[in-house]
Enzyme design. Structure first.
Site, short mmCIF file in Angstrom:
data_model
loop_
_atom_site.label_atom_id
_atom_site.label_comp_id
_atom_site.label_asym_id
_atom_site.label_seq_id
_atom_site.Cartn_x
_atom_site.Cartn_y
_atom_site.Cartn_z
CG ASN A 14 -2.17 -0.83 0.99
OD1 ASN A 14 -3.05 -0.44 0.23
ND2 ASN A 14 -2.23 -1.99 1.61
CG ASN A 101 -5.47 1.86 10.12
OD1 ASN A 101 -4.41 1.48 9.60
ND2 ASN A 101 -6.30 1.01 10.71
CG HIS A 103 -9.49 -3.00 9.61
ND1 HIS A 103 -8.53 -3.45 10.50
CD2 HIS A 103 -10.47 -3.94 9.61
CE1 HIS A 103 -8.93 -4.60 11.00
NE2 HIS A 103 -10.10 -4.92 10.49
C1 GRF Z 1 -3.15 -4.30 4.56
O1 GRF Z 1 -4.00 -5.40 4.39
C2 GRF Z 1 -3.84 -3.27 5.40
O2 GRF Z 1 -5.22 -3.29 5.31
C3 GRF Z 1 -3.46 -3.67 6.79
O3 GRF Z 1 -2.14 -4.17 6.67
C4 GRF Z 1 -1.91 -4.65 5.36
C5 GRF Z 1 -0.67 -4.00 4.84
O4 GRF Z 1 -0.22 -4.60 3.66
N1 GRF Z 1 -3.66 -2.60 7.72
P1 GRF Z 1 0.99 -3.98 2.86
O5 GRF Z 1 2.19 -3.95 3.78
O6 GRF Z 1 0.60 -2.61 2.42
O7 GRF Z 1 1.20 -4.90 1.69
#
Ligand code: GRF
Length: 189
Positions: A14, A101, A103
Site C-alpha cells: 500500500n 488507517n 483496515h
Molecule cells: C493491509 O492489508 C492493510 O489493510 C493492513 O495491513 C496490510 C498491509 O499490507 N492494515 P501492505 O504492507 O501494504 O502490503
C-alpha cells in the site's frame, strides 16, 4: 504542497501505491516513512523512491518527543498502512483528523486488537460472510474505532479461502487508498 508520513510495519505494498500516486502530484508528497521493524520491506521501497525513512523503537514512539521529528520534516498528514502498534494519545491529539488507517475488512466488524493480517480474513471466512472489503478511517486511541471515511466491498463465494479473500481485499486497497487520501487532502487545503 502537503507533506505525508507513512507508518508501516510490513511489506509496504500500500505504501508503494501511495508513493507512486503522489510522485508527481501538486497536492501532496510522501516526505517520510516510519517503521517499527528494521527489516520491513517498506524501508526498501522508500529508498527506491528516494524518500527519507526512519525506524523507531517502542519507547521512542511512545514519547511525545517523537513529535519533534515529525515537525522537523514538516509533516501535515499521517497514513497508517499496515502499522501494527497502537497510536499513543499525544500523537492522536496532535494529528486529530489528520491521521488515517486502512483496515482489511468492513468495520465495525472484524476489527480490534489482534484483528490484523490473515486473522481478519480467517474470521471472515469462518463466519461464511458473503462480502468483505476495506475501511479507511480516522485514527483514535483504540484499534480500528475512529470515524469511518470510506468503505468498498467485494463479493465472496463459498469457494473463497482466507488467501483469496486477502487478494480481493488487497486489490481494493491498492485501488482506493491513495485516491481517498488525495481527496481528503484537497478538502483540507
Ligand atoms: C493491509 O492489508 C492493510 O489493510 C493492513 O495491513 C496490510 C498491509 O499490507 N492494515 P501492505 O504492507 O501494504 O502490503
Amino acid at each position: 504542497m502537503q507533506r505525508i508520513a507513512i507508518f508501516a510495519s510490513g511489506s509496504g505494498s500500500n505504501a508503494r501505491k501511495i508513493m507512486e500516486h503522489f510522485a508527481h502530484s501538486e497536492v501532496a508528497q510522501v516526505a517520510l516513512v516510519v517503521s517499527n521493524r528494521r527489516k520491513a520491506g517498506v524501508l526498501k521501497i522508500a529508498d527506491e523512491h528516494g524518500i527519507d525513512r526512519t525506524v523507531v523503537s517502542r519507547s521512542a514512539f511512545n514519547d511525545a518527543q517523537f513529535l519533534q521529528s515529525l515537525a522537523q520534516q514538516k509533516i501535515d498528514f499521517i497514513v497508517l498502512a499496515g502499522f501494527l502498534w497502537l497510536i499513543p494519545t499525544y500523537l492522536v491529539q496532535a494529528f486529530e483528523r489528520r491521521m488515517v488507517n486502512i483496515h482489511p475488512a468492513l468495520l465495525p466488524q472484524y476489527g480490534g486488537a489482534g484483528m490484523y493480517g490473515m486473522n481478519v480474513h480467517r474470521a471472515v471466512k469462518a463466519a461464511d460472510e458473503k462480502q468483505s472489503g476495506i475501511t479507511i478511517h480516522y485514527v483514535n486511541e483504540h484499534y480500528d474505532e475512529g470515524q469511518i471515511i470510506f468503505q468498498a466491498t467485494c463479493d465472496l463465494t463459498p469457494e473463497d479461502t482466507p488467501e483469496t479473500i486477502q487478494q480481493k481485499v488487497l486489490k481494493l486497497e491498492h485501488q482506493h487508498f491513495a485516491p481517498v487520501i488525495e481527496e481528503l487532502l484537497m478538502s483540507k487545503k
